[in-house]
Design a protein around this motif. Structure first.
Motif, PDB file in Angstrom:
ATOM      1  N   PRO A  29       0.807  -1.232   0.000  1.00 51.59           N
ATOM      2  CA  PRO A  29       0.000   0.000   0.000  1.00 51.59           C
ATOM      3  C   PRO A  29       0.838   1.278   0.000  1.00 51.59           C
ATOM      4  O   PRO A  29       0.374   2.333  -0.446  1.00 51.59           O
ATOM      5  CB  PRO A  29      -0.820  -0.116   1.299  1.00 51.59           C
ATOM      6  CG  PRO A  29      -0.063  -1.091   2.151  1.00 51.59           C
ATOM      7  CD  PRO A  29       0.593  -2.038   1.219  1.00 51.59           C
ATOM      8  N   ILE A  30       2.070   1.193   0.479  1.00 53.79           N
ATOM      9  CA  ILE A  30       2.949   2.367   0.492  1.00 53.79           C
ATOM     10  C   ILE A  30       3.436   2.693  -0.918  1.00 53.79           C
ATOM     11  O   ILE A  30       3.553   3.859  -1.294  1.00 53.79           O
ATOM     12  CB  ILE A  30       4.150   2.123   1.440  1.00 53.79           C
ATOM     13  CG1 ILE A  30       3.655   1.895   2.869  1.00 53.79           C
ATOM     14  CG2 ILE A  30       5.143   3.280   1.377  1.00 53.79           C
ATOM     15  CD1 ILE A  30       4.758   1.448   3.828  1.00 53.79           C
ATOM     16  N   LEU A  31       3.684   1.650  -1.706  1.00 49.53           N
ATOM     17  CA  LEU A  31       4.269   1.834  -3.027  1.00 49.53           C
ATOM     18  C   LEU A  31       3.240   2.110  -4.116  1.00 49.53           C
ATOM     19  O   LEU A  31       3.549   2.755  -5.114  1.00 49.53           O
ATOM     20  CB  LEU A  31       5.099   0.606  -3.412  1.00 49.53           C
ATOM     21  CG  LEU A  31       6.278   0.268  -2.491  1.00 49.53           C
ATOM     22  CD1 LEU A  31       7.031  -0.948  -3.024  1.00 49.53           C
ATOM     23  CD2 LEU A  31       7.218   1.452  -2.337  1.00 49.53           C
ATOM     24  N   GLU A  32       2.031   1.613  -3.938  1.00 48.07           N
ATOM     25  CA  GLU A  32       1.012   1.796  -4.982  1.00 48.07           C
ATOM     26  C   GLU A  32       0.472   3.223  -4.970  1.00 48.07           C
ATOM     27  O   GLU A  32       0.352   3.856  -3.919  1.00 48.07           O
ATOM     28  CB  GLU A  32      -0.129   0.794  -4.802  1.00 48.07           C
ATOM     29  CG  GLU A  32       0.264  -0.636  -5.147  1.00 48.07           C
ATOM     30  CD  GLU A  32      -0.930  -1.565  -5.180  1.00 48.07           C
ATOM     31  OE1 GLU A  32      -1.043  -2.361  -6.124  1.00 48.07           O
ATOM     32  OE2 GLU A  32      -1.750  -1.505  -4.237  1.00 48.07           O
ATOM     33  N   ASP A  33       0.129   3.724  -6.161  1.00 44.17           N
ATOM     34  CA  ASP A  33      -0.519   5.026  -6.281  1.00 44.17           C
ATOM     35  C   ASP A  33      -1.440   4.992  -7.497  1.00 44.17           C
ATOM     36  O   ASP A  33      -1.708   3.915  -8.046  1.00 44.17           O
ATOM     37  CB  ASP A  33       0.509   6.166  -6.367  1.00 44.17           C
ATOM     38  CG  ASP A  33       1.532   5.974  -7.478  1.00 44.17           C
ATOM     39  OD1 ASP A  33       1.155   5.447  -8.562  1.00 44.17           O
ATOM     40  OD2 ASP A  33       2.714   6.333  -7.293  1.00 44.17           O
ATOM     41  N   GLU A  34      -1.884   6.145  -7.960  1.00 38.91           N
ATOM     42  CA  GLU A  34      -2.858   6.161  -9.055  1.00 38.91           C
ATOM     43  C   GLU A  34      -2.256   5.674 -10.374  1.00 38.91           C
ATOM     44  O   GLU A  34      -2.994   5.264 -11.269  1.00 38.91           O
ATOM     45  CB  GLU A  34      -3.431   7.573  -9.221  1.00 38.91           C
ATOM     46  CG  GLU A  34      -2.381   8.619  -9.559  1.00 38.91           C
ATOM     47  CD  GLU A  34      -2.993  10.011  -9.690  1.00 38.91           C
ATOM     48  OE1 GLU A  34      -2.275  10.908 -10.182  1.00 38.91           O
ATOM     49  OE2 GLU A  34      -4.160  10.192  -9.302  1.00 38.91           O
ATOM     50  N   ASP A  35      -0.936   5.673 -10.487  1.00 40.11           N
ATOM     51  CA  ASP A  35      -0.285   5.206 -11.710  1.00 40.11           C
ATOM     52  C   ASP A  35       0.359   3.827 -11.525  1.00 40.11           C
ATOM     53  O   ASP A  35       0.146   2.915 -12.336  1.00 40.11           O
ATOM     54  CB  ASP A  35       0.786   6.200 -12.169  1.00 40.11           C
ATOM     55  CG  ASP A  35       0.190   7.514 -12.633  1.00 40.11           C
ATOM     56  OD1 ASP A  35      -0.941   7.489 -13.169  1.00 40.11           O
ATOM     57  OD2 ASP A  35       0.841   8.554 -12.456  1.00 40.11           O
ATOM     58  N   PHE A  36       1.155   3.674 -10.481  1.00 41.12           N
ATOM     59  CA  PHE A  36       1.905   2.439 -10.250  1.00 41.12           C
ATOM     60  C   PHE A  36       1.092   1.476  -9.388  1.00 41.12           C
ATOM     61  O   PHE A  36       0.554   1.860  -8.345  1.00 41.12           O
ATOM     62  CB  PHE A  36       3.233   2.757  -9.559  1.00 41.12           C
ATOM     63  CG  PHE A  36       4.138   1.563  -9.392  1.00 41.12           C
ATOM     64  CD1 PHE A  36       5.075   1.239 -10.353  1.00 41.12           C
ATOM     65  CD2 PHE A  36       4.043   0.751  -8.255  1.00 41.12           C
ATOM     66  CE1 PHE A  36       5.913   0.134 -10.203  1.00 41.12           C
ATOM     67  CE2 PHE A  36       4.874  -0.354  -8.095  1.00 41.12           C
ATOM     68  CZ  PHE A  36       5.815  -0.664  -9.071  1.00 41.12           C
ATOM     69  N   SER A  37       1.026   0.225  -9.839  1.00 46.21           N
ATOM     70  CA  SER A  37       0.286  -0.768  -9.054  1.00 46.21           C
ATOM     71  C   SER A  37       0.908  -2.145  -9.227  1.00 46.21           C
ATOM     72  O   SER A  37       1.607  -2.414 -10.207  1.00 46.21           O
ATOM     73  CB  SER A  37      -1.190  -0.821  -9.479  1.00 46.21           C
ATOM     74  OG  SER A  37      -1.295  -1.304 -10.810  1.00 46.21           O
ATOM     75  N   PHE A  38       0.654  -2.994  -8.248  1.00 44.58           N
ATOM     76  CA  PHE A  38       0.994  -4.417  -8.364  1.00 44.58           C
ATOM     77  C   PHE A  38      -0.241  -5.109  -8.925  1.00 44.58           C
ATOM     78  O   PHE A  38      -1.255  -5.249  -8.244  1.00 44.58           O
ATOM     79  CB  PHE A  38       1.420  -4.980  -7.014  1.00 44.58           C
ATOM     80  CG  PHE A  38       2.690  -4.360  -6.496  1.00 44.58           C
ATOM     81  CD1 PHE A  38       3.906  -4.663  -7.075  1.00 44.58           C
ATOM     82  CD2 PHE A  38       2.663  -3.447  -5.454  1.00 44.58           C
ATOM     83  CE1 PHE A  38       5.088  -4.082  -6.622  1.00 44.58           C
ATOM     84  CE2 PHE A  38       3.829  -2.860  -4.988  1.00 44.58           C
ATOM     85  CZ  PHE A  38       5.044  -3.180  -5.576  1.00 44.58           C
ATOM     86  N   SER A  39      -0.155  -5.505 -10.166  1.00 42.26           N
ATOM     87  CA  SER A  39      -1.358  -5.897 -10.922  1.00 42.26           C
ATOM     88  C   SER A  39      -1.606  -7.394 -10.969  1.00 42.26           C
ATOM     89  O   SER A  39      -2.656  -7.826 -11.445  1.00 42.26           O
ATOM     90  CB  SER A  39      -1.242  -5.374 -12.362  1.00 42.26           C
ATOM     91  OG  SER A  39       0.017  -5.744 -12.924  1.00 42.26           O
ATOM     92  N   GLY A  40      -0.662  -8.215 -10.469  1.00 41.21           N
ATOM     93  CA  GLY A  40      -0.845  -9.660 -10.506  1.00 41.21           C
ATOM     94  C   GLY A  40      -0.382 -10.300  -9.219  1.00 41.21           C
ATOM     95  O   GLY A  40       0.614  -9.883  -8.617  1.00 41.21           O
ATOM     96  N   TYR A  41      -1.121 -11.328  -8.773  1.00 40.39           N
ATOM     97  CA  TYR A  41      -0.812 -12.013  -7.514  1.00 40.39           C
ATOM     98  C   TYR A  41      -0.996 -13.521  -7.669  1.00 40.39           C
ATOM     99  O   TYR A  41      -1.790 -13.984  -8.495  1.00 40.39           O
ATOM    100  CB  TYR A  41      -1.733 -11.526  -6.387  1.00 40.39           C
ATOM    101  CG  TYR A  41      -1.475 -10.112  -5.934  1.00 40.39           C
ATOM    102  CD1 TYR A  41      -0.643  -9.852  -4.848  1.00 40.39           C
ATOM    103  CD2 TYR A  41      -2.061  -9.029  -6.590  1.00 40.39           C
ATOM    104  CE1 TYR A  41      -0.410  -8.556  -4.420  1.00 40.39           C
ATOM    105  CE2 TYR A  41      -1.834  -7.725  -6.174  1.00 40.39           C
ATOM    106  CZ  TYR A  41      -1.002  -7.494  -5.086  1.00 40.39           C
ATOM    107  OH  TYR A  41      -0.761  -6.208  -4.662  1.00 40.39           O
TER     108      TYR A  41
END
Length: 534
Positions: free
Chosen positions: A473-485
């Motif tokens: 949650p610290i690293l994600e923002d409106e542009d950058f995301s972790f998109s696969g799990y």
């Protein structure tokens, strides 16, 4: 029972035995026969897992988690089949089996010797594979060169199999080299004759000889080799360097290679279905729309085979989309803020390559920051994705962000990446990685799901460090995301920046599932976006 085709090499190493074995498998499968391929490597490592890529090239990973020789990549790409960890045995693994039996007393007090115990173990492995997979053909490639001390047990073992079956179920293909002397403008066959004589001295008379050379060999050379080795001239085949390695199955088809093998075994000569392969090769030879300059940012850049499957995946996608591709390798250790603009100048796209160890990692992070800022299409694979994650952390103000893999006790560091749960830092290196195929589920609105055209895929892994959950949650923002799990373990499998043309990292290795007849969708998307880069 299965028919056995044994592929040996003579004169020098690196002749392309793996491509020859894969091409023969391709032609037999095209005729509707089932094929299993086995590589027997004479080195004492249990597997290539802890070997430097500078030794034998990349470590290829099978779906069931085998760390294998790169020739497995040739087998899977050419034959369009998934093989298994059973497809690669080393002397180390074989000796380990023997010593374990000896400790259990299974040799009943006998002195354990190369003959019969090592050769019997090799034969047992080959026969067990035949019984387990029950394929029409088992193609066995013997690593190394005839005459090598370490290869002798394998040669004796397959010679024994030939004798046991009276030649009825065994076919021997010997791949040799014919040098050309510039001073006399003459091809020399003596090294091949010597190599065949060594084979004969160990109990094997080749049924077919593939003569590797820089050029096409004249008939006079083929006849000379045939006469000197007492082999039918039709079974002595010139195998020159080809413009593209994927032409080899069609070249061997024109030389009647499969027909010779089927005639020998008195098997039905079915008409091959090669239309799709011909179509692919025609695409290779077609005039291209554009040349794409792809910068390859890694640490083993002096030896391109260290990234063999990535190279092939990129080339396959470029061929599929009618582009020519130029791969320019950049040593990440040499990259810095002063030269990065020059080093990445002219890049249509950048691949941040996988690897292990701290060397070059800071260069990969710097590359990830630069390509993102300049909106250069970027694909990060395994450690490449981790470099993109650390780059994001530093943009978020965590200036000392890094991976625990590179922990420095003399520095205050924040470990964005740590060992996978259940792994320990003091575990032995070999065989302790997260290996093999597992599922990834993508967010429905992610770019990567759009490129794959699905929200779940199965890809192969080889790593031991993962993004720590508490930092997500610290690293994600409106542009950058972790998109696969991973659906059960909730491990991060991909990251992306949706504001960029293409900025995607994956923790797994998509290159291992790219095939000439089935280009990988993620590599296709990367090539398309790179082609749009001005």
């Amino acid at each position: 029972m299965s028919k056995f085709i044994f592929v040996t090499g003579g004169v020098i190493s690196g002749l392309g035995k793996g491509v020859a074995a894969a091409s023969i498998g391709n032609l037999l499968k095209a005729r509707g026969y089932s094929v299993f391929v086995l590589k027997l490597d004479p080195y004492l490592n249990l597997d290539p897992g802890v070997m430097s890529p500078y030794e034998h090239g990349e470590v290829y990973v099978t779906a069931d988690g085998g760390e294998t020789d790169l020739d497995l990549g040739h087998y899977e790409r050419f034959i369009n089949e998934n093989f298994s960890k059973d497809s690669n045995y080393t002397s180390g693994k074989i000796f380990s089996n023997i010593l374990e039996k000896e400790r259990k007393g299974l040799y009943y007090g006998k002195t354990v010797q190369f003959i019969p115990h090592v050769t019997d173990e090799i034969i047992s492995i080959i026969k067990n594979i035949e019984q387990k997979y029950q394929s029409d053909f088992v193609i066995v490639e013997i690593g190394g060169t005839v005459g090598d001390i370490e290869s002798n047990p394998f040669i004796y073992a397959i010679a024994q199999m030939g004798s046991e079956f009276n030649g009825q179920n065994t076919f021997f293909v010997h791949v040799t080299y014919v040098p050309f002397l510039e001073t006399s403008k003459d091809f020399k066959t003596k090294p091949t004759q010597d190599s065949v004589n060594k084979l004969k001295g160990m109990g094997i008379k080749p049924n077919m000889i593939l003569l590797r050379a820089n050029h096409f060999l004249p008939d006079s050379i083929l006849i000379k080799v045939a006469n000197a080795t007492f082999i039918n001239k039709e079974n002595v085949i010139s195998a020159p360097d080809l413009e593209n390695v994927y032409q080899m199955p069609l070249y061997l088809e024109n030389e009647n290679t499969a027909s010779i093998i089927l005639n020998y075994f008195k098997m039905k000569k079915r008409k091959p279905k090669l239309n799709k392969w011909i179509k692919f090769v025609n695409k290779v030879e077609k005039d291209k729309k554009k040349t794409l300059n792809i910068k390859m940012l890694g640490k083993y850049t002096a030896f391109s085979d260290a990234y063999k499957s990535i190279n092939e995946a990129l080339k396959i996608s470029a061929i599929d989309l009618n582009y020519h591709i130029k791969l320019d390798y950049i040593d990440a250790e040499l990259l810095n803020e002063n030269n990065i603009k020059q080093m990445l100048n002219g890049a249509h796209g950048v691949v941040i390559l996988p690897g292990f160890g701290a060397r070059g990692f800071e260069g990969k992070v710097l590359g990830a920051l630069y390509t993102r800022e300049k909106n250069i299409p970027t694909l990060g694979i395994c450690l490449g994705m981790q470099a993109m994650t650390v780059a994001q952390a530093r943009l978020k103000g965590i200036k000392n962000a890094t991976s625990k893999e590179f922990a420095n006790k003399n520095k205050q560091e924040t470990y964005i990446l740590d060992l996978i749960k259940g792994k320990k830092a003091d575990d032995q290196i070999g065989g302790t990685l997260r290996l093999g195929e597992s599922e990834t589920v993508f967010k429905k609105d992610s770019l990567i799901a759009k490129y794959y055209q699905t929200t779940n895929v199965f890809e192969r892994h080889r790593h031991r460090y993962e993004v720590q959950e508490k930092y997500i949650p610290i690293l994600e923002d409106e542009d950058f995301s972790f998109s696969g799990y991973h659906p059960e373990l909730k491990l991060v499998e991909s990251c992306e920046d949706k504001s960029k043309d293409f900025y995607i990292g994956v923790q797994y290795h998509p290159e291992f599932t790219a095939r000439p007849l089935a280009p990988h969708k993620l590599f296709n998307a990367f090539i398309k976006k790179s082609a749009n880069k001005k």
